[in-house]
Structures are given as structure tokens and as C-alpha cells.
Design an enzyme around this catalytic site. Structure first.
Site, PDB file in Angstrom:
ATOM      1  N   LYS A 188       0.820  -1.147  -0.061  1.00 41.58           N
ATOM      2  CA  LYS A 188      -0.025   0.031  -0.031  1.00 41.58           C
ATOM      3  C   LYS A 188       0.810   1.117   0.089  1.00 41.58           C
ATOM      4  O   LYS A 188       1.688   1.591   0.924  1.00 41.58           O
ATOM      5  CB  LYS A 188      -0.886   0.002   1.258  1.00 41.58           C
ATOM      6  CG  LYS A 188      -1.760   1.182   1.648  1.00 41.58           C
ATOM      7  CD  LYS A 188      -2.482   0.977   2.936  1.00 41.58           C
ATOM      8  CE  LYS A 188      -3.348   1.732   3.487  1.00 41.58           C
ATOM      9  NZ  LYS A 188      -3.271   3.031   3.119  1.00 41.58           N
TER      10      LYS A 188
HETATM   11  P1  FBP Z   1      -6.773   7.335   4.295  1.00 45.91           P
HETATM   12  O1  FBP Z   1      -7.280   6.726   2.831  1.00 45.91           O
HETATM   13  O2  FBP Z   1      -7.539   8.004   5.049  1.00 45.91           O
HETATM   14  O3  FBP Z   1      -5.378   8.274   3.802  1.00 45.91           O
HETATM   15  O4  FBP Z   1      -6.101   6.329   4.904  1.00 45.91           O
HETATM   16  C1  FBP Z   1      -4.948   5.291   4.513  1.00 45.91           C
HETATM   17  C2  FBP Z   1      -4.098   5.325   5.897  1.00 45.91           C
HETATM   18  O5  FBP Z   1      -3.030   4.388   5.561  1.00 45.91           O
HETATM   19  C3  FBP Z   1      -4.718   4.742   7.096  1.00 45.91           C
HETATM   20  O6  FBP Z   1      -4.828   3.330   7.116  1.00 45.91           O
HETATM   21  C4  FBP Z   1      -3.869   5.341   8.121  1.00 45.91           C
HETATM   22  O7  FBP Z   1      -4.531   5.617   9.244  1.00 45.91           O
HETATM   23  C5  FBP Z   1      -3.559   6.739   7.496  1.00 45.91           C
HETATM   24  O8  FBP Z   1      -3.760   6.657   5.887  1.00 45.91           O
HETATM   25  C6  FBP Z   1      -2.157   7.176   7.743  1.00 45.91           C
HETATM   26  O9  FBP Z   1      -2.115   8.356   7.243  1.00 45.91           O
HETATM   27  P2  FBP Z   1      -0.633   9.267   7.561  1.00 45.91           P
HETATM   28  O10 FBP Z   1       0.367   8.399   8.333  1.00 45.91           O
HETATM   29  O11 FBP Z   1      -0.415   9.444   6.140  1.00 45.91           O
HETATM   30  O12 FBP Z   1      -1.281  10.455   8.190  1.00 45.91           O
END
Ligand code: FBP
Length: 264
Positions: free
Chosen positions: A177
Site C-alpha cells: 500500500k
Molecule cells: P486514508 O485513505 O484516509 O489516507 O487512509 C489510509 C491510511 O494508511 C490509514 O490506514 C492510516 O490511518 C492513514 O492513512 C495514515 O495516514 P498518514 O500516516 O499518512 O497520516
């Protein structure tokens, strides 16, 4: 990496993970725009949409809510995570074991690796344990591959994202991811670097329907296998509408215009 096309995490070899670990990672601020989104049940209801292949949550949410949804929703247990209150070099506490994830009914597990962080060595060693335990339980492994830390000036630079995708392959993740690197060609390079590991785009902060769907479409056209998304779904007043559109783009090869029309 092992073949996972037949795993519950996949539909037609593609993946749409609905991520809902933000209450830990970002805190209540993420729920402010749509206060009902603080209720995990709302996201589990959204996850019953046929477009969603799995819901990704932390252990506590799984314990409290998954028993009511286990017949209708597939569970990905996120094994590590850290609050936004932590101000140190990027790191993530391992909050759940693979064994306990399997007991909770998870069909796959997720793990964040901050490549480039001063904590990368320790995180990669934790990932080794998770990845090998997951193989014993036959659970696919999704790596949230997010290079960041003191040494990284731009964590969405195409070369950084390609490296993130490669790290996932090298360390044995089945799905990488990664953040959207900004263009179809940059995503193609990430997909090339990941080899047989499926690359999925990370949703990112909420944007317009069209801008979001265009980035998803470019990811699919680049050979990406889908999406792991949180805010761009459950921060909307009507999560089902955007899931209809995502289903069209990811699983039905629709254009963005067709997907937007399908979601009307
Ligand atoms: P989003 O689609 O809201 O960006 O979520 C994906 C994700 O990886 C979540 O699983 C996680 O909580 C968040 O983004 C972490 O975001 P970051 O560390 O970039 O602030």
C-alpha cells in the site's frame, strides 16, 4: 510473496480495503467534519458494500464490532499503529499478534513500515516475525509502505514510492500500500518495482469525487490492483455513493465519467 487471488482479500485479483484505523493514527480530528463517522458501526455498514473486499481496523475495534459483521464483512487486522500524540522519529507499536488476529477472524494482516526512519531496522525485524507467522496461518500480508523520517524530504517523490513498493516485495509482503506518486507513469514504475506483489494506492486526505477517482483510475491503468482508502470514503456524507463509483473504476474498467454517472 505468495499468490492471493483466491483469498477473501481479493475480488477478481483486485483489492479495495476500507481503512478505519484513523482514530488511533490521527485522532478524533478526522471525525470532525462528519461526526457520525466516529461510530465504527457506520464504517462496518459501509464495508458491506460489494466493492469493499476487506475492512482494516485495529484490534480493539475488531473485538468490539467484528462479531456483528463477520458474516458480511472480511477483516484485515492492522497489527501495528501509533497515535499522533507521538512526536518522535516515525515508529509504530506492534499492538496485536498474528495469532490473535487469526483468533479474531481476520483473513489478512496489515503492518506499517516506515522505510527511511531511524527506526527502520527494528520495524523491519518486527515485520519479519509478522510475515513468517502470517505464512504459518495462511494469512496474506499487506504492507503500509510509507517511507518517512528525518532523511526524507519528500515522501511522495516517485523514486521514493517506487522504493516503497520494492521494499514490500523484498520483505515478503503480498500487497504494497503506497501513497499515490502523482502520475500514471510514476505508478507504473512502482508497479514494475513490486513485481508480483500487488500495489494498491493509499487514499489520502479527502478530495473531490473527480480528483480522487482520477487518481484511482490512473493507478488501475498503471497496473495497480486497487486501493486502500479511509477518509475519501467515510469522511463523505454518503460513503455508498463513492463506493459505487469505485466499484465501477476498479472492478468494471469504467472511465471516471462513467463511474460518476453510475454513482448518481
Ligand atoms: P486514508 O485513505 O484516509 O489516507 O487512509 C489510509 C491510511 O494508511 C490509514 O490506514 C492510516 O490511518 C492513514 O492513512 C495514515 O495516514 P498518514 O500516516 O499518512 O497520516
Amino acid at each position: 510473496m505468495v499468490p492471493i487471488d483466491d483469498a477473501p482479500l481479493c475480488r477478481d485479483g483486485k483489492v479495495l480495503i476500507l481503512a478505519y484505523d484513523h482514530g488511533l493514527e490521527h485522532g478524533p480530528v478526522d471525525f470532525e467534519g462528519v461526526p457520525e463517522s466516529a461510530d465504527p458501526e457506520r464504517t462496518f455498514e459501509a464495508a458491506t458494500h460489494p466493492a469493499v473486499t476487506s475492512v482494516a481496523v485495529q484490534k480493539g475495534i475488531a473485538e468490539a464490532y467484528y462479531p456483528s459483521y463477520e458474516d458480511d464483512v472480511d477483516l484485515l487486522a492492522k497489527l501495528n499503529g501509533t497515535s499522533n500524540l507521538w512526536m518522535g522519529e516515525p515508529d509504530s507499536a506492534v499492538n496485536c499478534s498474528v495469532e490473535y488476529a487469526a483468533e479474531l477472524g481476520a483473513s489478512s494482516v496489515g503492518f506499517t513500515l516506515y522505510g527511511g526512519s531511524n527506526n527502520e531496522i527494528e520495524m523491519a525485524e518486527e515485520f519479519r516475525e509478522v510475515q513468517e507467522a502470517a505464512r504459518e496461518h495462511d494469512l496474506p500480508v499487506v504492507m503500509w509502505s510509507y517511507p518517512r523520517g528525518q532523511g526524507l524530504k519528500n515522501d511522495t517523490d516517485p523514486s521514493t514510492i517506487a522504493y516503497a513498493a520494492r521494499l514490500a516485495l523484498e520483505l515478503g509482503a503480498d500487497v504494497a500500500k503506497v501513497k499515490y506518486p502523482g502520475s500514471r507513469s510514476a505508478m507504473e514504475e512502482s508497479v514494475r518495482m513490486a513485481g508480483p506483489t500487488k500495489v494498491v494506492m493509499s487514499g489520502g486526505s479527502k478530495t473531490s469525487d473527480r480528483a480522487f477517482l482520477e487518481s484511482v483510475k490512473r493507478t488501475i491503468d498503471a497496473g495497480g490492483k486497487g486501493l486502500a482508502v479511509g477518509r475519501n470514503v467515510w469522511q463523505r456524507e454518503n460513503p455508498e455513493r463513492i463506493l459505487d463509483a469505485l466499484e465501477a473504476v476498479i472492478f468494471e474498467a469504467a472511465t471516471v465519467d462513467e463511474a460518476l454517472a453510475a454513482a448518481e
